[in-house]
Design a protein around this motif. Structure first.
Motif, PDB file in Angstrom:
ATOM      1  N   VAL A  49     -19.175  62.920 -15.530  1.00 29.40           N
ATOM      2  CA  VAL A  49     -20.010  61.786 -15.266  1.00 29.40           C
ATOM      3  C   VAL A  49     -21.154  61.618 -16.184  1.00 29.40           C
ATOM      4  O   VAL A  49     -21.697  63.149 -16.146  1.00 29.40           O
ATOM      5  CB  VAL A  49     -20.193  61.860 -13.582  1.00 29.40           C
ATOM      6  N   VAL A  63     -18.181  57.335 -17.391  1.00 27.37           N
ATOM      7  CA  VAL A  63     -17.800  58.104 -17.622  1.00 27.37           C
ATOM      8  C   VAL A  63     -17.581  58.720 -19.128  1.00 27.37           C
ATOM      9  O   VAL A  63     -17.351  57.692 -19.328  1.00 27.37           O
ATOM     10  CB  VAL A  63     -16.198  58.467 -16.730  1.00 27.37           C
ATOM     11  N   ASP A 142      -9.101  60.821 -14.731  1.00 28.27           N
ATOM     12  CA  ASP A 142     -10.244  61.766 -13.675  1.00 28.27           C
ATOM     13  C   ASP A 142      -9.707  61.348 -12.000  1.00 28.27           C
ATOM     14  O   ASP A 142     -10.053  62.450 -11.818  1.00 28.27           O
ATOM     15  CB  ASP A 142     -11.680  60.540 -13.773  1.00 28.27           C
TER      16      ASP A 142
END
Length: 157
Positions: A49, A63, A142
């Protein structure tokens, strides 16, 4: 017969650069592409992040897909690919910081090799294109990474 024809339909993908590689995403999961702006870092956030930014009144989590895909090469980091909230189950607006955006194009199922990526989280296949390969990735990589981290934390507890 109609089902076979529907399966053979090409998919529109967005090609973008990360380091020296070319990657693509299904255009159906993308809301917009914006210029990279100033980010606010979030303390104690995961490594992938980068921070958050205000995007037309929405707090958008940015991200770094290079971290997700373990890519070490640097690049200009000029664009952000923002995902459609309705298509991505992240609980908020999410965007990927990419080096550059190349083009939108059609990819036919016969142009995608999935055999080399069967075990790779977040990789849908390799698109064969003229003299190069394009890695077709999934935006929910993710989610897979978060699940792996949860498993590791549970095992350590």
């Amino acid at each position: 017969m109609a089902a076979t024809e529907a399966e053979a339909e090409p998919t529109k993908v967005l090609e973008f650069g990360l380091g020296d590689g070319t990657y693509c995403l299904d255009i159906g999961v993308i809301d917009e592409i914006v210029d990279a702006g100033e980010l606010t870092r979030i303390p104690n956030s995961p490594d992938h992040v980068e921070g958050v930014m205000d995007l037309r009144g929405r707090t958008t989590t940015i991200v770094d897909p290079k971290t997700l895909f373990d890519i070490d090469e640097d690049g200009p980091r000029e664009r952000i690919v923002v995902f459609d909230d309705a298509e991505i189950d992240e609980g908020g607006t999410v965007g990927w910081m990419v080096d550059e955006v190349f083009q939108v194009r059609d990819v036919s199922p016969e142009d995608v090799d999935q055999g080399t990526t069967v075990e790779d989280e977040g990789v849908r296949g390799i698109v064969k294109s003229d003299d190069r390969f394009v890695v077709w990735v999934s935006p929910d990589v993710d989610d897979a990474l978060a699940a792996e981290l949860d498993d590791v934390e549970a095992a350590e507890a």
